[in-house]
Structure formats: structure tokens, C-alpha cells
Motif scaffolding. Structure first.
Motif, mmCIF file in Angstrom:
data_model
loop_
_atom_site.group_PDB
_atom_site.id
_atom_site.type_symbol
_atom_site.label_atom_id
_atom_site.label_comp_id
_atom_site.label_asym_id
_atom_site.label_seq_id
_atom_site.Cartn_x
_atom_site.Cartn_y
_atom_site.Cartn_z
ATOM 1 N N TYR A 1 50.108 48.727 45.637
ATOM 2 C CA TYR A 1 49.967 47.288 45.848
ATOM 3 C C TYR A 1 48.506 46.843 45.821
ATOM 4 C CZ TYR A 1 54.926 46.800 46.652
ATOM 5 O OH TYR A 1 56.280 46.786 46.484
ATOM 6 N N MET A 2 47.609 47.713 46.199
ATOM 7 C CA MET A 2 46.185 47.405 46.105
ATOM 8 C C MET A 2 45.801 47.187 44.639
ATOM 9 S SD MET A 2 42.976 49.569 47.666
ATOM 10 C CE MET A 2 42.946 50.824 46.394
ATOM 11 N N VAL B 1 47.972 46.411 42.132
ATOM 12 C CA VAL B 1 48.703 45.239 41.645
ATOM 13 C C VAL B 1 47.953 43.958 42.003
ATOM 14 C CG1 VAL B 1 50.804 43.863 41.992
ATOM 15 C CG2 VAL B 1 50.972 46.323 41.603
ATOM 16 N N ASN B 2 47.364 43.939 43.192
ATOM 17 C CA ASN B 2 46.654 42.757 43.669
ATOM 18 C C ASN B 2 45.176 42.754 43.306
ATOM 19 O OD1 ASN B 2 48.556 41.018 45.464
ATOM 20 N ND2 ASN B 2 49.097 43.148 45.850
ATOM 21 N N LYS B 3 44.780 43.703 42.456
ATOM 22 C CA LYS B 3 43.397 43.792 41.950
ATOM 23 C C LYS B 3 42.379 43.815 43.087
ATOM 24 C CE LYS B 3 44.995 41.338 37.904
ATOM 25 N NZ LYS B 3 46.360 41.231 38.370
ATOM 26 N N MET B 4 42.679 44.650 44.069
ATOM 27 C CA MET B 4 41.797 44.816 45.217
ATOM 28 C C MET B 4 41.128 46.182 45.149
ATOM 29 S SD MET B 4 44.168 43.545 48.374
ATOM 30 C CE MET B 4 44.623 41.854 48.619
ATOM 31 N N ASP B 5 40.053 46.325 45.884
ATOM 32 C CA ASP B 5 39.476 47.648 46.099
ATOM 33 C C ASP B 5 39.533 47.929 47.600
ATOM 34 O OD1 ASP B 5 37.372 46.235 47.258
ATOM 35 O OD2 ASP B 5 35.946 46.667 45.669
ATOM 36 N N LEU B 6 39.059 49.097 47.977
ATOM 37 C CA LEU B 6 39.152 49.512 49.377
ATOM 38 C C LEU B 6 38.452 48.521 50.312
ATOM 39 C CD1 LEU B 6 40.056 51.693 51.372
ATOM 40 C CD2 LEU B 6 37.929 52.904 50.886
ATOM 41 N N THR B 7 37.281 48.064 49.935
ATOM 42 C CA THR B 7 36.518 47.136 50.785
ATOM 43 C C THR B 7 37.257 45.820 50.978
ATOM 44 O OG1 THR B 7 34.455 48.131 50.003
ATOM 45 C CG2 THR B 7 34.293 45.957 51.014
ATOM 46 N N ILE B 8 37.791 45.283 49.899
ATOM 47 C CA ILE B 8 38.505 44.011 49.986
ATOM 48 C C ILE B 8 39.762 44.161 50.840
ATOM 49 C CG2 ILE B 8 39.839 42.327 48.645
ATOM 50 C CD1 ILE B 8 37.746 42.736 46.400
#
Length: 134
Positions: free
Chosen positions: A75-76, A78-85
Motif C-alpha cells: 500500500y505504501m 500504491v500510494n506513492k509514499m516512501d518510509l519518511t512520508i
């Protein structure tokens, strides 16, 4: 670039009848705004980026199916996130979020923590626990 030379190539924007606002010079040499339907090199770069993102999503999904990582990783992506975000969205330290990537740790998370992740991904806790494998 002069206003009459602004590229109008067919690309990702034309599919949705969208235009991009650009700055160009008019006939007097003054800067003005104009609309562009696309530019082939930019379209190619954007298409390549989207392909890379889709590949990372597919890889993350396969890792979840193989039991290598938790659904949080999928899901990270899919949502175009990285660990920090992601860590900032759920209000946890990065090392704790990274620890939750482990399937055995994820399985022990309490409902409150799972809800934080579900809220960050805008899904239900049930969806978080069970990704669609089709």
C-alpha cells in the motif's frame, strides 16, 4: 521559447483534454502564458516513470503474496509514499514503520495501529490485512 513554437504533441494530457500552462515570449519579447497539449520527450519520460511505479507495485504485491513483507509495503507503493512520508502520516518513528514491514510483526499489530495505516492509505483495516491477489 516563442509562443508560436510551444509544442502541441499528443501525449498523456491530450487523453483527458488537459493542457499544461507554460511561459513563452510573445511577438514583443515579453513573457506570457500559453497552453500546451504536450511535448513528446516529456510524455516519454512520464510514461517511463509510470511504468516504473507500476513495476514497483507489482513487485511489492508479489513479495506480500510470497510472505516476504507485510501489506504495508504494497500500500505504501500504491500510494506513492516512501518510509519518511508514511511514518509522518501514521505518527510513528521510521524504524517502527520499517519493523512493521515484517509479516510476523504485522500480524501482531493492534487495531489502533492498523487503523492508523488504514487511514493513511484511505482503506479499511480489512483491506489492509487482505490485499487482492488477482
Amino acid at each position: 521559447m516563442e509562443k508560436e513554437n510551444v509544442p502541441q504533441d499528443k501525449g498523456n494530457l491530450t487523453k483527458n483534454n488537459l493542457k499544461e500552462l507554460l511561459y513563452a515570449t510573445d511577438e514583443n519579447g515579453d513573457y506570457t502564458t500559453t497552453l500546451s497539449s504536450g511535448w513528446e520527450p516529456k510524455t516519454i519520460a512520464l510514461s517511463n516513470s509510470i511504468d516504473d511505479i507500476n513495476e514497483r507495485i507489482a513487485d511489492a504485491k508479489q513479495q506480500v503474496v510470497n510472505g516476504e513483507v507485510s501489506p504495508i509495503c504494497y500500500y505504501m507503493e500504491v500510494n506513492k509514499m516512501d518510509l519518511t512520508i508514511l511514518a509522518s502520516y501514521v505518527g510513528l518513528w521510521k524504524w517502527r514503520v520499517k519493523r512493521h514491514f515484517k509479516p510476523n510483526i504485522f500480524a501482531k499489530l493492534n487495531d489502533r495501529t492498523l487503523q492508523k495505516y488504514a487511514d493513511a492509505f484511505e482503506i479499511s483495516v480489512q483491506e489492509l490485512k487482505n490485499i487482492k491477489t488477482d
